[in-house]
Write a protein that holds these residues in place. Structure first.
Motif: not given
Length: 303
Positions: A6-10, A31-35
């Motif tokens: 999971s790639l998280l950005i605020t 990438r398919e393995d990254v939300e």
């Protein structure tokens, strides 16, 4: 064994910086393995519309009015589905290759590692050299702009304290991890450029507010985690250093921030006592023997 990320950005009212970040990390977004989960904290600059139009696959969270960075990070970390969570500021991006592969390899080789602290270069311009001779090492803590959570560790400790508002939440988490025998590791193979000039922040309008939050977060942490017999000395030392380096040099805004920080500690003292998770003197000794948090990196060929 495959792992998911999971790639998280605020973000809040920093659309132009966010555009650069999303462009720079497109190799991760594809990438398919990254939300990717993005939290907009009440922006009025068109951020929500931009994301909905150009990045429909990003999971967008949004507040009508600001609820604060720490609140948003807690929500994202509790909503993400990956094995690992990469947390990036909206003005930061990776410069290194094989990001996902290096993260998986490191966590699998170090099962006690709860958080990876990335190597962070601060500046608007890309560094002339990105290679380093540094080796991975266990450290005291990590910085918010670029780090990676093992989500098993995240769910093993309390959420970030929203009442800190800004500053200190990563150190809070680091102490909680330490109490649970999780470790924080600095991994220089993961290089991030944080597009900020630190020296210029003194000219920002929120300088006094930043000073206030920085001062008080340190004192909050003393009362939450430190053995009682060490707190008076720590408080006295930090007060003296602020007087010596800022107040006596007539930094009026820093003086204002210091005074307000003292009031904040007084107001929040009952909460500090209630939520304390104090470490023992022996644990304090072990903690102090760890390598200090690595905040700034400069290329070896630059001073």
């Amino acid at each position: 064994m495959s792992r998911s990320f999971s790639l998280l950005i605020t973000t809040k009212n920093r659309l132009e910086a966010l555009k650069i970040t999303l462009h720079k990390i497109d190799f991760l977004l594809q990438r398919e393995d990254v939300e990717c989960l993005l939290y907009d904290d009440g922006s009025t600059d068109g951020t929500v519309k931009f994301i909905e139009t150009n990045y429909p696959y990003i999971k967008l969270f949004k507040n009508k009015t600001s609820l604060g960075l720490i609140h948003n990070r807690n929500v994202l970390l509790n909503q993400c589905k990956g094995d690992y969570a990469i947390s990036l500021d909206d003005d930061a991006h990776f410069l290194s290759d094989y990001v996902v592969e290096n993260i998986v390899a490191y966590f699998e080789a170090h099962p006690n590692c709860g958080v990876i602290a990335c190597r962070v270069f601060w500046g608007y311009e890309m560094p002339l050299e990105i290679q380093t001779n540094e080796l991975p090492t266990r450290v005291k803590g990590f910085v918010g702009c670029a780090h990676v959570w093992n989500l098993i560790a995240w769910h093993d400790i309390p959420n970030y304290p929203e009442w800190f508002v800004f500053y200190g939440e990563e150190d809070f988490a680091s102490f909680q991890l330490f109490k649970k025998q999780w470790e924080v590791h600095y991994v220089p193979q993961l290089l991030v450029q944080h597009r900020v000039e630190v020296k210029s922040r003194k000219n920002d309008k929120d300088y006094a507010q930043r000073q206030r939050r920085s001062f008080r977060s340190g004192w909050y942490l003393y009362f939450l985690f430190y053995p009682w017999n060490s707190i008076p000395k720590k408080i006295a030392y930090t007060l003296w250093m602020q007087l010596k380096t800022k107040i006596f040099k007539r930094d009026i805004r820093a003086a204002k921030g210091l005074g307000l920080a003292i009031l904040d500690v007084i107001v929040n003292f009952p909460r500090l006592m209630k939520e304390s998770n104090r470490i023992t003197s022996k644990e304090m000794e072990n903690y102090n023997n760890l390598v200090p948090t690595k905040i700034y990196w400069n290329p070896e060929n630059e001073k």
